[in-house]
Design a protein around this motif. Structure first.
Motif, PDB file in Angstrom:
ATOM      1  N   GLU A  13     -18.454   4.805   4.570  1.00  0.00           N
ATOM      2  CA  GLU A  13     -17.351   3.617   3.802  1.00  0.00           C
ATOM      3  C   GLU A  13     -16.669   4.121   2.710  1.00  0.00           C
ATOM      4  O   GLU A  13     -15.423   3.594   2.230  1.00  0.00           O
ATOM      5  N   ILE A  14     -16.935   5.122   2.182  1.00  0.00           N
ATOM      6  CA  ILE A  14     -15.913   5.907   1.044  1.00  0.00           C
ATOM      7  C   ILE A  14     -14.588   6.115   1.778  1.00  0.00           C
ATOM      8  O   ILE A  14     -13.783   6.297   0.829  1.00  0.00           O
ATOM      9  N   LEU A  15     -14.542   6.380   2.768  1.00  0.00           N
ATOM     10  CA  LEU A  15     -13.260   7.247   3.586  1.00  0.00           C
ATOM     11  C   LEU A  15     -12.105   6.263   3.282  1.00  0.00           C
ATOM     12  O   LEU A  15     -11.124   6.813   2.744  1.00  0.00           O
ATOM     13  N   PRO A  16     -12.231   5.035   3.721  1.00  0.00           N
ATOM     14  CA  PRO A  16     -11.123   4.131   3.704  1.00  0.00           C
ATOM     15  C   PRO A  16     -10.587   4.179   2.019  1.00  0.00           C
ATOM     16  O   PRO A  16      -9.423   3.833   1.708  1.00  0.00           O
ATOM     17  N   TRP A  17     -11.643   4.030   1.150  1.00  0.00           N
ATOM     18  CA  TRP A  17     -11.280   3.979  -0.410  1.00  0.00           C
ATOM     19  C   TRP A  17     -10.649   5.327  -0.702  1.00  0.00           C
ATOM     20  O   TRP A  17     -10.031   5.080  -1.481  1.00  0.00           O
ATOM     21  N   LEU A  18     -11.058   6.422  -0.094  1.00  0.00           N
ATOM     22  CA  LEU A  18     -10.453   7.582  -0.553  1.00  0.00           C
ATOM     23  C   LEU A  18      -8.884   7.426  -0.197  1.00  0.00           C
ATOM     24  O   LEU A  18      -7.913   7.947  -0.824  1.00  0.00           O
ATOM     25  N   ALA A  19      -8.466   7.179   0.898  1.00  0.00           N
ATOM     26  CA  ALA A  19      -7.421   6.826   1.433  1.00  0.00           C
ATOM     27  C   ALA A  19      -6.605   6.024   0.646  1.00  0.00           C
ATOM     28  O   ALA A  19      -5.475   6.237   0.488  1.00  0.00           O
ATOM     29  N   LEU A  20      -7.172   4.810   0.283  1.00  0.00           N
ATOM     30  CA  LEU A  20      -6.407   3.832  -0.742  1.00  0.00           C
ATOM     31  C   LEU A  20      -6.219   4.785  -1.817  1.00  0.00           C
ATOM     32  O   LEU A  20      -5.091   4.358  -2.666  1.00  0.00           O
ATOM     33  N   ALA A  21      -7.098   5.378  -2.560  1.00  0.00           N
ATOM     34  CA  ALA A  21      -6.961   6.101  -3.821  1.00  0.00           C
ATOM     35  C   ALA A  21      -5.901   7.038  -3.643  1.00  0.00           C
ATOM     36  O   ALA A  21      -5.028   7.684  -4.469  1.00  0.00           O
ATOM     37  N   ALA A  22      -5.683   7.600  -2.563  1.00  0.00           N
ATOM     38  CA  ALA A  22      -4.589   8.665  -2.309  1.00  0.00           C
ATOM     39  C   ALA A  22      -3.135   8.237  -2.114  1.00  0.00           C
ATOM     40  O   ALA A  22      -2.193   8.870  -1.666  1.00  0.00           O
ATOM     41  N   LEU A  23      -2.951   7.076  -2.002  1.00  0.00           N
ATOM     42  CA  LEU A  23      -1.896   6.103  -1.807  1.00  0.00           C
ATOM     43  C   LEU A  23      -0.661   6.564  -2.702  1.00  0.00           C
ATOM     44  O   LEU A  23       0.447   7.068  -2.138  1.00  0.00           O
ATOM     45  N   PRO A  24      -0.789   6.700  -3.913  1.00  0.00           N
ATOM     46  CA  PRO A  24       0.230   7.201  -4.945  1.00  0.00           C
ATOM     47  C   PRO A  24       0.870   8.558  -4.378  1.00  0.00           C
ATOM     48  O   PRO A  24       2.072   8.860  -4.530  1.00  0.00           O
ATOM     49  N   TRP A  25      -0.032   9.476  -3.686  1.00  0.00           N
ATOM     50  CA  TRP A  25       0.576  10.660  -3.314  1.00  0.00           C
ATOM     51  C   TRP A  25       1.072  10.488  -1.591  1.00  0.00           C
ATOM     52  O   TRP A  25       1.976  11.357  -1.290  1.00  0.00           O
ATOM     53  N   ILE A  26       0.304   9.714  -1.138  1.00  0.00           N
ATOM     54  CA  ILE A  26       0.810   9.632   0.596  1.00  0.00           C
ATOM     55  C   ILE A  26       2.109   8.919   0.434  1.00  0.00           C
ATOM     56  O   ILE A  26       3.047   9.342   1.204  1.00  0.00           O
ATOM     57  N   ALA A  27       2.200   7.647  -0.278  1.00  0.00           N
ATOM     58  CA  ALA A  27       3.526   6.842  -0.033  1.00  0.00           C
ATOM     59  C   ALA A  27       3.606   6.211  -1.460  1.00  0.00           C
ATOM     60  O   ALA A  27       3.421   5.133  -1.586  1.00  0.00           O
ATOM     61  N   PRO A  28       4.197   6.848  -2.272  1.00  0.00           N
ATOM     62  CA  PRO A  28       4.422   6.641  -3.706  1.00  0.00           C
ATOM     63  C   PRO A  28       5.394   5.148  -3.566  1.00  0.00           C
ATOM     64  O   PRO A  28       5.290   4.570  -4.730  1.00  0.00           O
ATOM     65  N   ASP A  29       6.412   5.023  -2.478  1.00  0.00           N
ATOM     66  CA  ASP A  29       6.996   3.738  -2.883  1.00  0.00           C
ATOM     67  C   ASP A  29       6.286   2.491  -2.442  1.00  0.00           C
ATOM     68  O   ASP A  29       7.012   1.503  -2.606  1.00  0.00           O
TER      69      ASP A  29
END
Lengths: 332, 232
Positions: A13-29
């Motif tokens: 379950e850590i995976l979706p949280w890691l994805a959310l944490a990576a948002l500023p790099w993946i989709a900064p807009d």
């Protein structure tokens, strides 16, 4: 321990949280939208404690959200700009208000409970509208600055700090919710939802437990409201409006109640749909949103989070089935 | 001389205007066991529910260690030390076995480890939801949940009803072990021999009244008398 069973957090379950944490790099807009989703998800988690666990219904939950928002904003306007204590103040004010009205709310059930919570919400909205000196009335409150989070991360124009801050608070709220749901207190709330008479025969003072649950949910809502005020550095009357109460109920209907991902999934889908539909059809997007909501509750009555839960529940069975086939093959 | 653990004095009770129990008197000492016998519909379950405070009592007193508790709600009585395993079991279907046990746990010698040691089947099924259990397992769970309240007196309402023979033995073994720990028991049971074996005294009810009192051992040794008194 109390976390055994289906409410145990799986390491994956850590995976979706890691994805959310990576948002500023993946989709900064999209970090501003991300902040809004995180705040709405936290607010939905708080309502889920009432609806999904304790079996209480509310059309006035935004009252506590708004109280938290105004408390944090007023604190910052009067010179106390440290964000975490602002959050605590938001939760505290909402919790105190909930403690005052909870005995009234848990006295009644069903439709009467809806009316009581709706009435309380409308009264508070009207009071806030009149108390211009304190709340700014229709203009709301703005023009306050916040200190850097933990003294390290100043709020920036692009909303990166705000997003990280909102996500961290959501994660903390999520862990709290998970822990609470897997505690005897959480079990008692669900027991009261299923069979209040049986809980009484097990020595539980149901009314007291429900009041406690109502207050805890309000504290969480207050923190969500404070988070909104801090990350947008403004607060408006809308934060404690009926519209806000209805919106979070819609989010829960979409995501599903009683599971820890219902609020998160619901907030994500609702905000993403709102964002997408309003861009697609600026004049009629609310109509499309309504249609999408109806379709969701008709096709997946347990909410989208319920679908995720069912899929998650199937994984171990698929795994076991595969294991059985392998073992059988080995024997032959 | 210290008062009995539970004394019922002249209790008349029922539901609304319907009177079911008429002038019930009985006493249970600390660690004592009482079998409550009688045909269906004579008021045994109503008596148990009255002890829990779930009926409309119109006369009489219920004394817990000498204190009148007749006016207390069920939750208060449980906190004083009354535990109840209802006939219908009423486990929480969407809570796991372990969550059912923990839902109302109270501090005391009975904790999860001890309940699981007494009822190993529950330990095996700890992660299963209530609705996934068989009737016998639900009965074990209802018993385990009542023990987690750490009661001084356990009210068992037909704990063997509807169970497969193999589960009857499991439940009886557990109750026998409980009786050996000094926990006071009131056991309602259609199968009189099972209840008599586990208790020191017995009362026979008919039409809401106690019509006979006897030592369990003496009654157990005289099956004809059991039939004469209970009609079973």
């Amino acid at each position: 321990m109390t976390t055994l069973g289906p409410r145990r957090v799986h390491p994956a379950e850590i995976l979706p949280w890691l994805a959310l944490a990576a948002l500023p790099w993946i989709a900064p807009d999209h970090v501003l939208l991300g902040s809004q989703i995180a705040i709405l998800a936290l607010f939905a988690l708080s309502l889920d404690l009432l609806v999904g666990h304790a079996g209480l219904v509310s059309l006035g939950h935004a009252a506590f959200f708004g109280l938290g928002a105004y408390a944090a904003a007023l604190l910052a306007l009067h010179g106390w700009s440290e964000p975490l204590t602002g959050l605590a103040a938001g939760g505290l004010v909402a919790g105190l208000a909930a403690a005052l009205v909870a005995p009234l709310v848990v006295r009644v059930h069903g439709l009467a409970q809806l009316m009581v919570t709706l009435g309380l919400g409308l009264m508070l909205h009207e009071a806030a509208s009149r108390a211009r000196v304190l709340t700014g009335g229709d203009d709301g409150l703005s023009g306050f600055d916040l200190s850097p989070v933990l003294g390290l991360f100043p709020f920036d124009l692009y909303g990166f700090t705000a997003y990280g801050y909102a996500l961290a608070v959501l994660a903390a709220g999520f862990l709290f919710y998970t822990r609470l749901a897997a505690s005897p207190f959480g079990y008692a709330l669900r027991g009261l939802k299923q069979n209040p008479a049986r809980m009484a025969a097990l020595g539980t003072d149901g009314r007291r437990r429900l009041i406690q649950g109502f207050v805890v949910a309000a504290v969480l809502a207050g923190i969500a409201g404070a988070l909104l005020a801090q990350t947008t550095q403004s607060v408006a009357l809308e934060s404690l409006s009926f519209h806000r109460s209805a919106e979070v109920l819609i989010v829960l209907c979409l995501g599903g109640t009683g599971g820890r991902y219902g609020g998160l999934v619901g907030a994500l889908v609702y905000m993403a749909a709102r964002d997408w539909l309003s861009a697609l059809s600026p004049h009629y997007w609310t109509g499309w949103l309504g249609a999408a909501m109806m379709l969701t509750v008709l096709v997946v009555p347990g909410g989208l989070g319920g679908v995720a839960r069912r899929l998650h529940g199937r994984l171990p069975r698929l795994h076991r089935a595969t294991g059985t086939r392998v073992a059988a093959g080995g024997e032959s | 001389m210290s008062p009995p653990l539970l004394a019922v004095e002249g209790v008349t009770a029922g539901y609304g205007r319907a009177t079911i129990l008429d002038g019930i008197d009985l006493a249970i000492p600390e660690g004592g066991g009482l079998a409550l016998l009688g045909r269906n519909g004579v008021g045994k379950t109503t008596l148990i529910r009255t002890l829990m405070g779930l009926t409309d009592r119109t006369a009489g007193r219920i004394l817990w260690r000498g204190r009148d508790v007749a006016g207390l709600p069920a939750a208060e009585r449980v906190r004083l030390g009354l535990g109840w395993v209802p006939q219908e079991r009423r486990i929480f279907r969407t809570l796991s076995v372990q969550e059912n046990l923990e839902v109302a746990a109270r501090p005391g010698p009975w904790d999860l480890a001890r309940v699981y040691a007494l009822l190993p089947r529950l330990a095996e099924r700890r992660a299963n939801q209530g609705w996934q259990l068989s009737g016998g397992e639900q009965q074990l769970l209802a018993l385990g949940r009542a023990l987690m309240l750490n009661p001084d007196l356990l009210l068992l309402d037909e704990p063997l009803e509807g169970l497969a023979p193999v589960m009857v033995d499991v439940v009886l073994d557990a109750i026998r072990e409980l009786a050996g720990t000094g926990l006071a028991l009131v056991m309602v049971e259609q199968h009189a021999a099972d209840a008599l074996e586990l208790t020191g005294h017995a009362v026979v009810m008919d039409r809401g009244r106690i019509v006979a009192r006897a030592g369990s051992a003496a009654l157990l040794a005289d099956p004809a008398r059991i039939v004469e008194l209970t009609g079973l």
